[in-house]
Design a protein around this motif. Structure first.
Motif, mmCIF file in Angstrom:
data_model
loop_
_atom_site.group_PDB
_atom_site.id
_atom_site.type_symbol
_atom_site.label_atom_id
_atom_site.label_comp_id
_atom_site.label_asym_id
_atom_site.label_seq_id
_atom_site.Cartn_x
_atom_site.Cartn_y
_atom_site.Cartn_z
ATOM 1 N N LYS A 169 1.229 -0.958 0.052
ATOM 2 C CA LYS A 169 0.188 -0.366 0.047
ATOM 3 C C LYS A 169 0.375 1.261 0.337
ATOM 4 C CE LYS A 169 -2.057 1.716 3.691
ATOM 5 N NZ LYS A 169 -2.381 3.594 3.263
ATOM 6 N N VAL A 170 -0.207 2.460 -0.751
ATOM 7 C CA VAL A 170 0.999 3.592 -0.688
ATOM 8 C C VAL A 170 0.963 4.126 1.032
ATOM 9 C CG1 VAL A 170 -1.645 5.207 -1.005
ATOM 10 C CG2 VAL A 170 0.856 5.953 -1.749
ATOM 11 N N LYS A 171 1.805 4.946 0.883
ATOM 12 C CA LYS A 171 2.412 5.526 2.491
ATOM 13 C C LYS A 171 1.407 6.820 2.641
ATOM 14 C CE LYS A 171 7.510 4.901 2.748
ATOM 15 N NZ LYS A 171 9.008 4.925 2.761
ATOM 16 N N GLY A 172 0.782 6.706 3.849
ATOM 17 C CA GLY A 172 -0.257 7.462 4.505
ATOM 18 C C GLY A 172 -0.271 8.552 3.443
ATOM 19 N N THR A 173 0.272 10.023 3.715
ATOM 20 C CA THR A 173 -0.138 10.871 2.652
ATOM 21 C C THR A 173 0.309 11.404 1.801
ATOM 22 O OG1 THR A 173 0.163 12.904 4.197
ATOM 23 C CG2 THR A 173 -2.297 11.503 4.975
ATOM 24 N N VAL A 174 0.981 10.682 1.442
ATOM 25 C CA VAL A 174 2.537 10.807 0.522
ATOM 26 C C VAL A 174 1.665 10.912 -0.653
ATOM 27 C CG1 VAL A 174 4.056 10.064 1.634
ATOM 28 C CG2 VAL A 174 2.524 8.900 -0.653
ATOM 29 N N SER A 175 2.215 12.269 -1.875
ATOM 30 C CA SER A 175 1.757 12.832 -3.125
ATOM 31 C C SER A 175 3.124 12.797 -4.435
ATOM 32 C CB SER A 175 1.256 13.856 -2.945
ATOM 33 O OG SER A 175 0.915 14.611 -4.408
ATOM 34 N N PRO A 176 2.496 13.089 -5.132
ATOM 35 C CA PRO A 176 3.709 13.140 -6.807
ATOM 36 C C PRO A 176 4.279 13.615 -6.194
ATOM 37 C CG PRO A 176 1.980 11.355 -7.466
ATOM 38 C CD PRO A 176 1.085 11.452 -5.775
ATOM 39 N N PHE A 177 3.865 15.250 -6.091
ATOM 40 C CA PHE A 177 4.081 16.363 -6.145
ATOM 41 C C PHE A 177 5.290 16.171 -4.664
ATOM 42 C CE2 PHE A 177 -0.428 16.147 -7.926
ATOM 43 C CZ PHE A 177 0.067 16.687 -9.430
ATOM 44 N N ASP A 178 5.346 15.216 -4.284
ATOM 45 C CA ASP A 178 6.575 16.029 -2.621
ATOM 46 C C ASP A 178 7.455 15.779 -3.391
ATOM 47 O OD1 ASP A 178 6.689 13.162 -3.256
ATOM 48 O OD2 ASP A 178 6.053 12.567 -1.320
ATOM 49 N N GLY A 179 8.254 15.476 -4.537
ATOM 50 C CA GLY A 179 9.824 15.657 -5.287
ATOM 51 C C GLY A 179 9.979 14.621 -5.194
ATOM 52 N N ASN A 180 8.946 13.123 -4.368
ATOM 53 C CA ASN A 180 10.245 12.200 -4.083
ATOM 54 C C ASN A 180 10.165 10.807 -5.504
ATOM 55 O OD1 ASN A 180 11.675 9.674 -2.641
ATOM 56 N ND2 ASN A 180 10.598 9.531 -1.613
ATOM 57 N N LEU A 181 10.322 11.769 -6.308
ATOM 58 C CA LEU A 181 10.037 10.941 -7.408
ATOM 59 C C LEU A 181 11.123 9.737 -7.179
ATOM 60 C CD1 LEU A 181 10.773 13.785 -10.179
ATOM 61 C CD2 LEU A 181 8.717 13.209 -9.025
#
Length: 574
Positions: free
Chosen positions: A458-470
């Motif tokens: 599962k994807v981690k919590g509230t992380v988003s592709p816009f957070d910069g961790n590509l």
């Protein structure tokens, strides 16, 4: 043509993502600190993006080159644009132009006789919606709740199923399995725009799309409610309308006896688009949650669908997103909890899949065997990949038997005067240790059981592709259950980057496999001869060959322009 094909898309993509990342971070600060200054920063950056030439270029490319429905015309009849017309569209994109009505198209619902409406906007409105989505999505990705999984970048059905599993694997619970009635068609426009809470020109623009009306053949109809399904921005608007459901349930849970923080985590709402489940160990709490959600939905002029809303227990099982989730009592020697949580493909999903296979076989009674195999393989591969993250091995074996039986009858009907042995020898052969491989020479039918079962993370919590961790997001893309094995290997080999432009692949990108040496010139299908590209990069290689240098872009409004070093792959001519 030369100008469009010669644009340095790598630089434009980096510039757009940098601006979106700034919007995301400013929205995070505004949400956590409730500072008015950060809200102003979000609005200022969004206005900058809406005026940005880079963002406009990428929005136009997305709707005219990348989207699968790019050839579908709106009410203006425009199906495709030349490169010159694309550049003209970029120049003409304005937030003040009134939206045109959408063209109504009726498409059948899978497994049902009824149809659902799609509203197809004009090419201009599609491009402007794509541009608006680029500005709004980073802000709302910072605000959306952690257990909202539908129509969001980097999240999928499998994340929602894994979230349910993690929630019930240690304790049996009561479940409210609910569905919102005609969600897209009934959303209240005023309530949606108030929740959007954006700056005036953006509010007027989105309001014009909502009120644009529809053309159903030759008749025009006004739209007083709902968001048009088929628009680029519609899924985002639907998610915004339903945002806050999980927090409302958490607020109620905090009022229960037994500790505020403990109860907040004990009651969970997991949502995928307009389908959601509420989980808690007390049936009374779940019943009260149903009433609370019904009251909350009234504010958006929505209601629960009675025929698809029920309260059940995990020991009785329930269906969600094509899966059946059920717990079984076992002895302590098999499980410390005394039960096991088993997730399998739902009976309805299995039935619809087999009926589709049977329909293809029925329509290919006189077709060559290769044609039948080429039609069946993508259907089998897509369905098995989707269900490959759960306990599907028995279901795969059962479907394999049903398909084998159906194909045998297909062969016997084609040759009624031949013996069964003759028919079996003609259509079946040996492959990878099996003597019952439906094949024509080197072309074999894919078996359901050949798909490996691999647990989804599962994807981690509230992380988003816009957070910069590509790096995190590109690695997840390669491990997604619906990613074909060949593309997954190429993704890993290329470290998640496009072999042509050098940019890291993102969730909304369409990936294509390119043969470095063409088959007509002796190239093979081996991985050494393949590379993974963006759809537009692939088109660029096989389309217009531009040998001139990249054209310069006009200055952006209010954006600092550091000189970006272009990688070797970015300098490569088409």
């Amino acid at each position: 043509m030369m100008e469009w094909a010669g644009v340095n898309w790598r630089k434009l993509g980096k510039r757009l993502f940098k601006l979106q990342k700034r919007i995301y971070r400013a929205a995070l600060r505004a949400a956590s600190l409730t500072q008015r200054g950060d809200v102003k920063a979000v609005r200022r950056l969004q206005k900058t993006l809406m005026k940005s030439w880079s963002a406009k270029m990428i929005a136009v490319r997305r709707v005219t080159q990348d989207n699968k429905g790019k050839k579908t015309a709106g009410v203006d009849g425009v199906k495709s644009l030349t490169p010159k017309q694309r550049l003209e569209l970029v120049e003409n994109l304005r937030v003040y132009q009134k939206a045109k009505p959408t063209r109504r198209v009726w498409i059948p619902k899978p497994g049902k006789d009824e149809k659902r409406p799609l509203g197809i906007p004009t090419m201009y409105d599609r491009a402007l919606q794509a541009l608006t989505k680029q500005a709004l999505e980073p802000e709302w990705e910072a605000l959306f709740e952690p257990n909202s999984y539908g129509f969001r970048p980097g999240r999928s059905c499998h994340d929602a199923i894994e979230a349910i599993f993690n929630n019930i694997r240690l304790k049996p619970k009561w479940v409210l399995d609910a569905d919102i009635s005609k969600c897209f068609d009934k959303i209240n426009h005023t309530s949606l725009l108030n929740k959007l809470n954006t700056y005036p020109s953006m509010r007027r623009l989105i309001g014009s799309w909502l009120k644009a009306g529809v053309m159903d053949r030759d008749s025009y109809g006004d739209t007083f409610e709902g968001t048009p399904q088929g628009g680029v921005i519609s899924p985002l608007l639907a998610n915004i309308a339903l945002h806050g459901m999980e927090e409302r349930i958490k607020q109620y849970a905090e009022t229960l006896p037994g500790g505020r923080q403990k109860n907040r985590y004990a009651c969970s709402l997991i949502r995928y688009a307009d389908d959601f489940v509420i989980l808690h160990e007390d049936q009374t709490v779940v019943q009260r949650c149903k009433e609370i959600i019904s009251e909350w939905l009234i504010g958006m002029s929505l209601e629960l669908k009675p025929s698809k809303t029920k309260i059940t227990h995990t020991f009785d099982g329930f269906d969600f997103l094509g899966f059946n989730i059920k717990q079984y009592k076992v002895g302590k020697c098999h499980s410390k909890q005394g039960f096991k949580t088993i997730i399998t493909p739902s009976k309805k999903s299995v039935k619809v899949h087999y009926e589709r296979l049977a329909e293809v076989i029925e329509s290919h009674k006189a077709a060559p065997q290769k044609a039948l195999i080429s039609r069946l393989n993508p259907i089998i591969r897509g369905w098995t990949n989707y269900h490959s993250t759960v306990c599907s091995k028995e279901t795969f074996s059962y479907l394999g038997y049903l398909l084998w039986n159906r194909l045998q009858r297909w062969g016997y009907q084609r040759h009624p005067n031949k013996s069964k042995t003759w028919v079996n020898n003609k259509y079946w052969g040996s492959h990878q240790g099996s003597n019952w491989s439906f094949q024509d020479g080197a072309v074999q039918l894919l078996k359901h059981t050949e798909t490996h079962i691999i647990r989804h993370v599962k994807v981690k919590g509230t992380v988003s592709p816009f957070d910069g961790n590509l790096t995190y997001w590109s690695s997840r893309m390669g491990k997604h259950p619906e990613m074909p094995e060949q593309k997954a290997k190429l993704l890993k080999h290329q470290k998640g980057k496009c072999a042509y432009c050098g940019l890291i692949f993102r969730d909304e990108d369409i990936l294509e496999v390119h043969h470095m040496q063409l088959r007509s010139k002796g190239g093979s299908h081996k991985l050494e001869n393949l590379e993974l590209l963006h759809l537009h990069c692939h088109d660029k290689i096989h389309g217009t060959h531009v040998k001139s240098s990249y054209i310069e872009e006009p200055d952006e409004v209010k954006i600092s322009r550091p000189v970006l070093k272009t990688s070797r792959s970015g300098d490569r001519p088409a």
